[in-house]
Motif scaffolding. Sequence first.
Motif, mmCIF file in Angstrom:
data_model
loop_
_atom_site.group_PDB
_atom_site.id
_atom_site.type_symbol
_atom_site.label_atom_id
_atom_site.label_comp_id
_atom_site.label_asym_id
_atom_site.label_seq_id
_atom_site.Cartn_x
_atom_site.Cartn_y
_atom_site.Cartn_z
ATOM 1 N N VAL A 156 -10.461 36.429 2.536
ATOM 2 C CA VAL A 156 -10.747 34.989 2.595
ATOM 3 C C VAL A 156 -12.108 34.685 1.972
ATOM 4 C CG1 VAL A 156 -11.114 33.048 4.149
ATOM 5 C CG2 VAL A 156 -9.288 34.689 4.624
ATOM 6 N N ILE A 157 -13.090 35.541 2.249
ATOM 7 C CA ILE A 157 -14.434 35.333 1.683
ATOM 8 C C ILE A 157 -14.391 35.454 0.162
ATOM 9 C CG2 ILE A 157 -16.767 36.268 1.587
ATOM 10 C CD1 ILE A 157 -16.425 37.104 4.514
ATOM 11 N N ILE A 158 -13.686 36.466 -0.342
ATOM 12 C CA ILE A 158 -13.575 36.633 -1.794
ATOM 13 C C ILE A 158 -12.836 35.452 -2.409
ATOM 14 C CG2 ILE A 158 -12.552 38.068 -3.588
ATOM 15 C CD1 ILE A 158 -13.064 40.486 -1.816
ATOM 16 N N GLY A 159 -11.779 34.976 -1.728
ATOM 17 C CA GLY A 159 -11.052 33.818 -2.237
ATOM 18 C C GLY A 159 -11.917 32.572 -2.294
ATOM 19 N N CYS A 160 -12.736 32.371 -1.283
ATOM 20 C CA CYS A 160 -13.645 31.207 -1.296
ATOM 21 C C CYS A 160 -14.662 31.322 -2.425
ATOM 22 C CB CYS A 160 -14.353 31.091 0.048
ATOM 23 S SG CYS A 160 -13.257 30.652 1.422
ATOM 24 N N ALA A 161 -15.158 32.536 -2.682
ATOM 25 C CA ALA A 161 -16.110 32.718 -3.778
ATOM 26 C C ALA A 161 -15.465 32.447 -5.135
ATOM 27 C CB ALA A 161 -16.674 34.137 -3.733
ATOM 28 N N LYS A 199 -5.511 26.500 -13.344
ATOM 29 C CA LYS A 199 -5.921 27.903 -13.235
ATOM 30 C C LYS A 199 -5.852 28.413 -11.798
ATOM 31 C CE LYS A 199 -9.003 27.673 -17.246
ATOM 32 N NZ LYS A 199 -10.388 27.913 -17.739
ATOM 33 N N ALA A 200 -4.927 27.840 -11.027
ATOM 34 C CA ALA A 200 -4.774 28.297 -9.646
ATOM 35 C C ALA A 200 -4.118 29.674 -9.589
ATOM 36 C CB ALA A 200 -3.934 27.286 -8.860
ATOM 37 N N SER A 201 -3.178 29.941 -10.496
ATOM 38 C CA SER A 201 -2.544 31.255 -10.512
ATOM 39 C C SER A 201 -3.538 32.348 -10.887
ATOM 40 C CB SER A 201 -1.373 31.248 -11.491
ATOM 41 O OG SER A 201 -1.812 30.878 -12.798
ATOM 42 N N ALA A 202 -4.432 32.046 -11.833
ATOM 43 C CA ALA A 202 -5.452 33.022 -12.215
ATOM 44 C C ALA A 202 -6.414 33.285 -11.062
ATOM 45 C CB ALA A 202 -6.221 32.538 -13.449
ATOM 46 N N ALA A 203 -6.779 32.233 -10.327
ATOM 47 C CA ALA A 203 -7.674 32.408 -9.183
ATOM 48 C C ALA A 203 -7.009 33.218 -8.081
ATOM 49 C CB ALA A 203 -8.097 31.039 -8.651
ATOM 50 N N LEU A 204 -5.716 32.986 -7.852
ATOM 51 C CA LEU A 204 -5.009 33.750 -6.837
ATOM 52 C C LEU A 204 -4.895 35.221 -7.223
ATOM 53 C CD1 LEU A 204 -3.360 33.808 -4.212
ATOM 54 C CD2 LEU A 204 -1.348 33.191 -5.558
ATOM 55 N N THR A 256 -8.259 36.904 -6.831
ATOM 56 C CA THR A 256 -8.576 37.146 -5.413
ATOM 57 C C THR A 256 -7.839 38.366 -4.890
ATOM 58 O OG1 THR A 256 -8.934 34.782 -5.063
ATOM 59 C CG2 THR A 256 -8.525 36.140 -3.118
ATOM 60 N N VAL A 257 -6.562 38.481 -5.230
ATOM 61 C CA VAL A 257 -5.774 39.628 -4.766
ATOM 62 C C VAL A 257 -6.311 40.923 -5.341
ATOM 63 C CG1 VAL A 257 -3.484 40.674 -4.826
ATOM 64 C CG2 VAL A 257 -3.717 38.234 -4.382
ATOM 65 N N LEU A 258 -6.656 40.945 -6.618
ATOM 66 C CA LEU A 258 -7.153 42.168 -7.247
ATOM 67 C C LEU A 258 -8.502 42.583 -6.678
ATOM 68 C CD1 LEU A 258 -6.168 41.558 -10.993
ATOM 69 C CD2 LEU A 258 -5.087 43.096 -9.346
ATOM 70 N N LEU A 259 -9.413 41.626 -6.481
ATOM 71 C CA LEU A 259 -10.730 41.962 -5.932
ATOM 72 C C LEU A 259 -10.628 42.434 -4.492
ATOM 73 C CD1 LEU A 259 -12.949 39.088 -7.411
ATOM 74 C CD2 LEU A 259 -12.852 41.480 -8.132
ATOM 75 N N THR A 260 -9.756 41.804 -3.719
ATOM 76 C CA THR A 260 -9.574 42.236 -2.332
ATOM 77 C C THR A 260 -8.990 43.642 -2.268
ATOM 78 O OG1 THR A 260 -9.225 39.930 -1.666
ATOM 79 C CG2 THR A 260 -8.530 41.639 -0.128
ATOM 80 N N ALA A 261 -7.996 43.915 -3.117
ATOM 81 C CA ALA A 261 -7.407 45.252 -3.143
ATOM 82 C C ALA A 261 -8.419 46.297 -3.598
ATOM 83 C CB ALA A 261 -6.188 45.254 -4.061
#
Length: 247
Positions: free
Chosen positions: A139-144, A195-200, A203-208
């Motif tokens: 969630v923190i990474i997604g907010c950033a 660019k919502a798909s790119a942001a999602l 977020t998934v890649l950075l979290t993983a």
Amino acid sequence: MPDPSDDRDRPRPGAFGANPLSLSLGQSEFNQWAKRAKNQDAAPINGRNGAHGRPNASAPASSSNARDVGSRDGRVKTRYKTPYMTTDDLKKAPRAWREFLCTDHLMKSYSIPTNVDDARERLDGNVYDYVGNYARMGVIIGCAVLYRNPTAVVGAVATAKLYRWMDLNIGATSEMQGFKMVGTVLAWFVMMYTKASAALSKTVLLTAAFLLVHGCLRRRDAPKLVKIGRHTGISKWEMQSPKKKSR
């Protein structure tokens, strides 16, 4: 006149070759086959073992024997926990962040795994124990990520509302499938334009990546934060390894 008793051990013609289940195998041939099979079964054992049944180091061991040795040499097979996790585990309350990140004792809490099995064991245990912390890190990474691209929030919300409206108002009939296809294409266009798909995906890649690096580097015997008393607010670090305590 030939003696009929001589034909008892003579092979009779049959549909199969010479094997124990064949009707054409005589008694003497069966005894010879059993003797050869017994010698073949005993040959690998005698080849691997010495005079007193001791292992012979010069004889190669098969893969099945290697598996047997691996299970009998005193090592305990690790039973992983993450395959049994469900979506309800994502609702676990996070533990203390000082314990999760171990910023007070970095040298005693992080190290490079010695092998692949060690990395898998660390990753499995850390994900199972600190899944709440990893979820909140996502969630923190997604907010950033969304902070740098605020329009992605608008696109994600608009797409979610559009899909919800189609599920409630468009039935699963052949006449309405065309409208649903048009709505799906429109939702994809909104996601790409904002660019919502790119942001999602980012977020998934950075979290993983964070989960993989932290889960593999954090040691399972890292110091844990232990509170002294229930209402004192005082805490200390438990420096003793959990593996040593269990012995």
